[in-house]
Scaffold this motif. Structure first.
Motif, mmCIF file in Angstrom:
data_model
loop_
_atom_site.group_PDB
_atom_site.id
_atom_site.type_symbol
_atom_site.label_atom_id
_atom_site.label_comp_id
_atom_site.label_asym_id
_atom_site.label_seq_id
_atom_site.Cartn_x
_atom_site.Cartn_y
_atom_site.Cartn_z
ATOM 1 N N HIS A 244 0.808 -1.227 0.000
ATOM 2 C CA HIS A 244 0.000 0.000 0.000
ATOM 3 C C HIS A 244 0.843 1.279 0.000
ATOM 4 N N GLY A 245 0.164 2.378 -0.225
ATOM 5 C CA GLY A 245 0.788 3.694 -0.208
ATOM 6 C C GLY A 245 0.827 4.314 1.178
ATOM 7 N N TRP A 246 1.580 5.395 1.284
ATOM 8 C CA TRP A 246 1.673 6.198 2.511
ATOM 9 C C TRP A 246 0.415 7.034 2.634
ATOM 10 N N PRO A 247 -0.155 7.185 3.820
ATOM 11 C CA PRO A 247 0.124 6.588 5.127
ATOM 12 C C PRO A 247 -0.953 5.555 5.461
ATOM 13 N N LEU A 248 -1.290 4.731 4.484
ATOM 14 C CA LEU A 248 -2.509 3.929 4.542
ATOM 15 C C LEU A 248 -2.270 2.543 5.125
ATOM 16 N N SER A 249 -3.011 1.554 4.678
ATOM 17 C CA SER A 249 -2.913 0.198 5.228
ATOM 18 C C SER A 249 -3.348 -0.788 4.157
ATOM 19 N N ALA A 250 -3.330 -2.067 4.497
ATOM 20 C CA ALA A 250 -3.786 -3.107 3.573
ATOM 21 C C ALA A 250 -5.233 -2.880 3.128
ATOM 22 N N ASP A 251 -6.011 -2.175 3.933
ATOM 23 C CA ASP A 251 -7.417 -1.925 3.602
ATOM 24 C C ASP A 251 -7.572 -1.102 2.331
ATOM 25 N N ASP A 252 -6.515 -0.380 1.935
ATOM 26 C CA ASP A 252 -6.623 0.441 0.729
ATOM 27 C C ASP A 252 -6.749 -0.408 -0.527
ATOM 28 N N TRP A 253 -6.513 -1.721 -0.401
ATOM 29 C CA TRP A 253 -6.587 -2.635 -1.540
ATOM 30 C C TRP A 253 -7.915 -3.387 -1.602
ATOM 31 N N ASP A 254 -8.924 -2.977 -0.851
ATOM 32 C CA ASP A 254 -10.197 -3.722 -0.817
ATOM 33 C C ASP A 254 -10.736 -4.041 -2.214
ATOM 34 N N ALA A 255 -10.732 -3.036 -3.087
ATOM 35 C CA ALA A 255 -11.325 -3.211 -4.417
ATOM 36 C C ALA A 255 -10.550 -4.235 -5.249
ATOM 37 N N GLN A 256 -9.232 -4.302 -5.033
ATOM 38 C CA GLN A 256 -8.404 -5.274 -5.762
ATOM 39 C C GLN A 256 -8.482 -6.658 -5.121
ATOM 40 N N MET A 257 -8.432 -6.711 -3.796
ATOM 41 C CA MET A 257 -8.447 -8.005 -3.088
ATOM 42 C C MET A 257 -9.720 -8.788 -3.416
ATOM 43 N N LEU A 258 -10.856 -8.122 -3.341
ATOM 44 C CA LEU A 258 -12.123 -8.812 -3.607
ATOM 45 C C LEU A 258 -12.219 -9.242 -5.066
ATOM 46 N N PHE A 259 -11.778 -8.383 -5.971
ATOM 47 C CA PHE A 259 -11.846 -8.696 -7.399
ATOM 48 C C PHE A 259 -10.985 -9.911 -7.740
ATOM 49 N N PHE A 260 -9.727 -9.897 -7.303
ATOM 50 C CA PHE A 260 -8.827 -10.992 -7.684
ATOM 51 C C PHE A 260 -9.129 -12.283 -6.921
ATOM 52 N N LEU A 261 -9.655 -12.159 -5.708
ATOM 53 C CA LEU A 261 -10.129 -13.347 -5.001
ATOM 54 C C LEU A 261 -11.234 -14.034 -5.807
ATOM 55 N N SER A 262 -12.130 -13.227 -6.371
ATOM 56 C CA SER A 262 -13.249 -13.779 -7.158
ATOM 57 C C SER A 262 -12.775 -14.394 -8.472
#
Length: 274
Positions: A27-45
């Motif tokens: 992730h980017g500064w100053p964020l967290s893994a949560d900033d990838w929600d849109a990618q995580m759900l998409f690629f999991l599917s």
């Protein structure tokens, strides 16, 4: 919560969902893994195993007072990939995370890595130097540190409400949820990590890292990026990479993985499958 303890005792929080080829998101500064929600759900599917961690001092990882530099960031990522025994992984980094990915691959080798992706990423180097005349003056980054030290909560409200997502552009429609989620992630992390992280993302020179990388790397950058200006980043990184491809997005902002997730996800999927 799943965490690993790295050699200096810092605990790194991570998410690890699904099975299949692993995609690791930084992730980017100053964020967290949560900033990838849109990618995580998409690629999991789509049948992939998706992994994202909170960088040291960020999100749910230890708010350690030191180690906020690219060497530690890359080593923490290497510790995570070793712990999970990842093979044939695709590493995707946004902004500061792009620097982390480049430094990780160059520093720790490509034995576990299939491909890399740099999205709106800080390499080759952000700050203006004799070798990087197109960079931003150091005073810009000193100003970010001053704003953080003076009133972090307000600074973290103004950044996503303005330049990060391009919400300061004429005709833009700001999403209050996106702005508040950025603020939430930022305020979860430690002020010291974020203060030091500004130096890490702006002054680290990734030129030699990029030259070392031989796996295919997709460089994705919006030409209206107000945080990491396009001309001094994406095109220069793509030229330094042995096997780099530049994809430019007209009018897209720095935070395009969130605001333009449908486009970014489709292009990521095509690159990973290519």
């Amino acid at each position: 919560m799943p965490t690993i303890k790295v050699k200096d005792g810092t605990e790194i929080f991570y998410k690890d969902w699904g099975s299949g080829q692993p995609i690791v998101f930084s992730h980017g500064w100053p964020l967290s893994a949560d900033d990838w929600d849109a990618q995580m759900l998409f690629f999991l599917s789509k049948g992939f195993r998706v992994i994202a961690h909170d960088r040291r001092g960020h999100g749910r990882s230890t708010q350690t007072g030191d180690g906020h530099d690219m060497d530690h960031y890359a080593d923490d990522l290497a510790a995570l990939t070793a712990h999970l025994d990842l093979k044939n992984a695709v590493h995707v980094g946004h902004s500061t995370g792009g620097g982390e990915v480049a430094h990780y691959i160059a520093r720790h080798g490509e034995s576990r890595v299939a491909k890399g992706v740099l999205i709106s990423a800080v390499p080759p180097i952000m700050v203006k130097t004799a070798n990087n005349p197109g960079g931003l003056p150091k005073e810009v980054f000193d100003g970010l540190q001053a704003q953080l030290a003076a009133n972090r909560a307000q600074f973290y409200r103004d950044l996503p409400a303005g330049p990060f997502y391009g919400y300061n552009r004429p005709g833009a429609t700001p999403s209050e949820g996106i702005i508040q989620n950025w603020w939430r992630q930022g305020m979860m992390g430690g002020a010291k990590a974020h203060y030091d992280g500004i130096v890490a993302f702006s002054q680290t020179d990734f030129t030699e890292d990029l030259k070392k990388i031989t796996v295919p790397v997709l460089v994705m950058h919006g030409d209206d990026d107000q945080i990491v200006p396009y001309a001094d980043s994406g095109p220069l990184s793509a030229k330094l990479l042995k096997n780099g491809t530049l994809k430019t997005y007209k009018g897209f902002p720095h935070g395009m993985p969130t605001t333009e997730a449908e486009t970014i996800n489709a292009d990521l999927l095509a690159f990973i499958k290519s």
